[in-house]
Design an enzyme around this catalytic site. Sequence first.
Site, PDB file in Angstrom:
ATOM      1  N   LYS A   1       1.022  -1.315  -0.001  1.00 16.84           N
ATOM      2  CA  LYS A   1       0.122   0.003   0.144  1.00 16.84           C
ATOM      3  C   LYS A   1       0.805   1.365   0.002  1.00 16.84           C
ATOM      4  O   LYS A   1       2.102   1.191   0.111  1.00 16.84           O
ATOM      5  CB  LYS A   1      -0.934  -0.219   1.168  1.00 16.84           C
ATOM      6  CG  LYS A   1      -1.931  -1.369   1.454  1.00 16.84           C
ATOM      7  CD  LYS A   1      -2.804  -1.320   0.179  1.00 16.84           C
ATOM      8  CE  LYS A   1      -3.342  -2.698  -0.196  1.00 16.84           C
ATOM      9  NZ  LYS A   1      -4.366  -3.305   0.834  1.00 16.84           N
TER      10      LYS A   1
HETATM   11  C1  LIG Z   1      -5.482  -4.659   0.975  1.00 13.96           C
HETATM   12  C2  LIG Z   1      -6.840  -4.274   1.103  1.00 13.96           C
HETATM   13  C3  LIG Z   1      -7.588  -4.807   2.296  1.00 13.96           C
HETATM   14  C4  LIG Z   1      -6.930  -5.445   3.568  1.00 13.96           C
HETATM   15  O1  LIG Z   1      -5.902  -4.875   4.125  1.00 13.96           O
HETATM   16  P1  LIG Z   1      -5.115  -5.495   5.266  1.00 13.96           P
HETATM   17  O2  LIG Z   1      -4.483  -4.489   6.003  1.00 13.96           O
HETATM   18  O3  LIG Z   1      -4.328  -6.377   4.619  1.00 13.96           O
HETATM   19  O4  LIG Z   1      -6.037  -6.395   6.136  1.00 13.96           O
HETATM   20  C5  LIG Z   1      -8.876  -4.654   2.385  1.00 13.96           C
HETATM   21  N1  LIG Z   1      -9.576  -3.937   1.380  1.00 13.96           N
HETATM   22  C6  LIG Z   1      -8.855  -3.846   0.377  1.00 13.96           C
HETATM   23  C7  LIG Z   1      -9.737  -3.044  -0.864  1.00 13.96           C
HETATM   24  C8  LIG Z   1      -7.680  -4.060  -0.129  1.00 13.96           C
HETATM   25  O5  LIG Z   1      -6.869  -3.773  -1.038  1.00 13.96           O
END
Ligand SMILES: *Cc1c(COP(=O)(O)O)cnc(C)c1O
Length: 403
Positions: free
Chosen positions: A199
């Site tokens: 991210k």
């Molecule tokens: C990455 C992601 C998540 C989950 O995030 P985590 O921190 O890995 O739990 C949830 N929703 C979307 C759209 C994502 O891309």
Amino acid sequence: MNRISDLPAIEGGALQRKDFLVFGRPQIEEEEIEEVVDSLRSKWIGTGPKVTRFENDVKKYLGCKYAVALNSCTAGLHLSLIVAGIKEGDEVITTPMTFAATANVIEHVRAKPVFADIELSSMNIDPKEILKKITKKTKAIMPVHMAGWPCRMDEIMEIAKKYNLVVIEDAAHAFGAEYKGKKIGTIGDLTCFSFYATKNLTTGEGGMVTTSNKKYSDLIKIYALHGMSQDAWKRYSDPIFKHYLITAPGYKYNMMDIQAAIGMHQLGRFDENQKKREKIWELYNKAFSDLPITTPSDPGPDIKHARHLYTILVDPNKVYVDRERILRALRAENIGVGVHFISLHLHPYYKDKYNLKRGDFPNAEFISDRTVSIPFSAELSNSDVDDVIKAVRKVILYYSEKA
Ligand SMILES: *Cc1c(COP(=O)(O)O)cnc(C)c1O
């Protein structure tokens, strides 16, 4: 060198890159490394002062009232549903064009995920489709700001107000995004950010829930740490011994100082890194403008896009192989790729449990069948960007010119 034998198209063609360019490689600098080492040397590695500092830094950056750091965005989405009182028999409207976690957490609280189709340009849930899905059982809306493009929050908040629904935003892609001058994290009832490795801002694994509701914030803190009364967070540093009391059967969702140590410095460089992403975005747009593919739409002046994912759409009428072949060809060029996402209603669990089928969500299917995410991160060097551009051009031109 012929890397993939079933790809005669690039047989004999020279590879663009010698080493594999990993999709979504994070940018980690010396300041994060030193801060993590500092945590390790201090022997305070669990939830402690750095988590508090990181929460305060995020609060200041976003201008939100409360921010609770957790060990993932998924944990944040789960706890948001719990503190909003969503339970068995309730319905939660969300988008099928998302990562599985968005719907999985609705299952975790035994509620029913009800999908509403998306708009093609933003790939975000369409407020008009939300309206069609509202029933007496609807209790919440979970919009996802796909790729970093904020949903139509004015319309969504209006629907929520009219039908008395809680809005829980999945902002896993949208740290730093703005909608009509408001930062994402200050609009819905609860907003969940992800700091997963790929991210825009990472802590390795991690997440944060923001809200302007003190009750929600207090409850999330309690649920994130076994259901211990809130003082438990301070218990270990308190000079006076205190017993903890369990007020609910909580979870183990707290963030560690080691994670916050990374996040603090990621946030410090965030604006600078977003500028780099913006530059790469423009370079990609320009380099692909003559190709028979669809590049991301422009969200217009009301919106600040968080530039999390750069996705192209491969049109089967213009390229004579399917998307899978394009993915493999790019991999064969040593370029990491992703698919965000295969629409959730096409995954066996949701398909079977809710009797969903192809044709139910035409716009989500359109994206699901065509989308390809290419490497896009502040970590990319100029020559990485160049390699991606050359590889995409080579593969797309090869498979379109033979048509
Ligand atoms: C990455 C992601 C998540 C989950 O995030 P985590 O921190 O890995 O739990 C949830 N929703 C979307 C759209 C994502 O891309």
